[in-house]
Scaffold this active site. Structure first.
Site: not given
Ligand code: DSN
Length: 423
Positions: A47, A49, A193, A219, A222, A228
């Protein structure tokens, strides 16, 4: 303790699925073995925080070092002055930013989900559309591209507090400079974003939002090819534009508002095992190998789009600048669901997707979205994109011919067995 064979057998099954198929979902990728290794570690037991050096629990010396390294590496990668690597996902990063910058009921202006935007940019079924008042811009019907002057007109009419740029299914680059001018004219804040194109932006292959946007979220899994997760960055920290002061009268910096937006605002304990894996991925993304990889992702996407167009498929905006493309299947007399279902029978994974001005529901859709990030990690090159389009076209031209689809599946499985993914 008894080994949980049920779950581990299922994990093995998923690994085989990933190894034997063609992965073309634009938001997916394959992480390296060391990113995987970092995630499955004892760090999950801790933990922590708070932030490095300022935690609410003892015993954080080691995770402090790990999280500090993750922050230093992401700052180096994007040239950011400040970053918070704790958001569990892109949605959490966006929730934290909105909590920090807005009051419930404030107006936000985002890219329409049905034109390629994201749920967390104001969709009525998401917190962003329930807690805040959403307005949207979309793409031009003829060009399939965003008309930046039109965004300016909508912003002048709607007067949002926050303008959001970024998308899940937009294959073109963004004019962050003009968006910042629009934000300044309308006294709005600007958030990008960059979940999808993050890997390109990190290596300066696409326009840099950190130069123009107040805040940038992404994120990490990708095109950045990490675990993730999510994160928040600022090119430059600045005094908060709302003039908020601490009880001791100190002016608050935007970074401290954003840190509080993450914790205690929207999250509890950070996932230090994932943060360690993020740090590993950021180091990888700084390497020459990654630069070569991300350039190849773009070349592959261009080749794939070109091949689809040669075969008469309609790509929204007639091409791509990044790793993805959105295809309108209406001219082929198919919908997105039929295409997704037929292709999965051949072990080719894509996703059905709304196209701009779609006349079908999100469960059916008129389009499909494909991306090249995962197949490029696998080692495929431009010539392989020609073969992929050929296989997809065979399936989509024969969705009722089960025997033919099985032949394509066998070809896919044999082909992919030459590109082992895991040790
Ligand atoms: N689910 C993602 C995508 O496939 O682009 C976006 O959050």
């Amino acid at each position: 303790m008894q080994q949980d064979h049920i779950i581990f057998d299922l994990i093995k099954k998923e690994r085989t699925r990933q190894e034997s198929g063609l992965e073309l979902i634009a938001s997916e990728n394959f992480v390296s073995q060391q990113v995987l290794d970092a995630m499955g570690t004892v760090l999950t037991n801790k933990y922590a925080e708070g932030l490095p050096g300022k935690r609410y629990y003892g015993g954080c010396e080691v995770v402090d070092e790990i999280e500090t390294l993750a922050i230093d590496r992401i700052r180096e990668l994007f040239g950011a002055e400040w970053a918070n690597v704790q958001p569990h996902s892109g949605a959490q990063a966006n929730a934290a930013v909105m909590l920090a910058l807005l009051k419930p009921g404030d107006k936000i202006l985002g890219f329409d989900l049905s034109h390629g935007g994201h749920l967390t940019h104001g969709s009525p079924v998401n917190f962003s559309g329930k807690l805040y008042q959403p307005a949207f811009y979309g793409v031009d019907k003829n060009t399939g591209r965003i008309d930046w002057d039109e965004v300016g007109r909508i912003a002048a009419r709607e007067k949002p507090k926050l303008i959001i740029c970024g998308a899940s299914a937009y294959s073109r680059d963004w004019n962050y400079k003009q968006l910042r001018e629009i934000a300044d004219t309308n006294q709005a804040l600007l958030m990008a974003d960059i979940a999808h194109p993050a890997g390109f932006i990190a290596r300066k292959i696409l326009e840099d939002p950190l130069k123009y946007c107040h805040v940038v979220t992404t994120t990490t899994h990708k095109t950045l090819r990490g675990p993730r997760g999510g994160l928040i960055m600022m090119g430059k920290d600045f005094e908060n534009p709302f003039g908020l002061k601490t009880p001791k009268g100190k002016i608050r910096m935007m970074s401290s508002l954003l840190d509080s937006g993450v914790f205690p605002g929207t999250q509890g304990g950070p996932l230090e095992h994932v943060i360690a894996a993020k740090a590993v991925a950021f180091q990888e993304a700084l390497s020459d190998d990654f630069l070569k990889y991300i350039r190849q992702v773009q070349k592959n996407a261009r080749k794939m789009a070109e091949q689809f167009m040669k075969k008469g498929y309609k790509i929204i905006s007639d091409g791509t600048d990044n790793h993805l493309m959105l295809i309108d299947l209406r001219s082929r007399d198919l919908n997105g669901k039929q295409a997704e279902d037929a292709l999965i029978r051949a072990d080719i994974t894509i996703n059905k997707n709304m196209v701009p001005f779609d006349d079908k529901s999100p469960f059916v859709t008129s389009g499909m979205r494909l991306g090249t990030a995962a197949v490029t990690t696998r080692g495929l090159l431009e010539d392989d994109m020609i073969k992929i389009v050929e296989l997809i076209d065979q399936v989509l031209s024969n969705i009722d011919r089960e025997g033919l689809i099985l032949d394509v599946k066998k070809e896919v499985n044999d082909w992919m067995s030459q590109y082992p993914l895991f040790k």
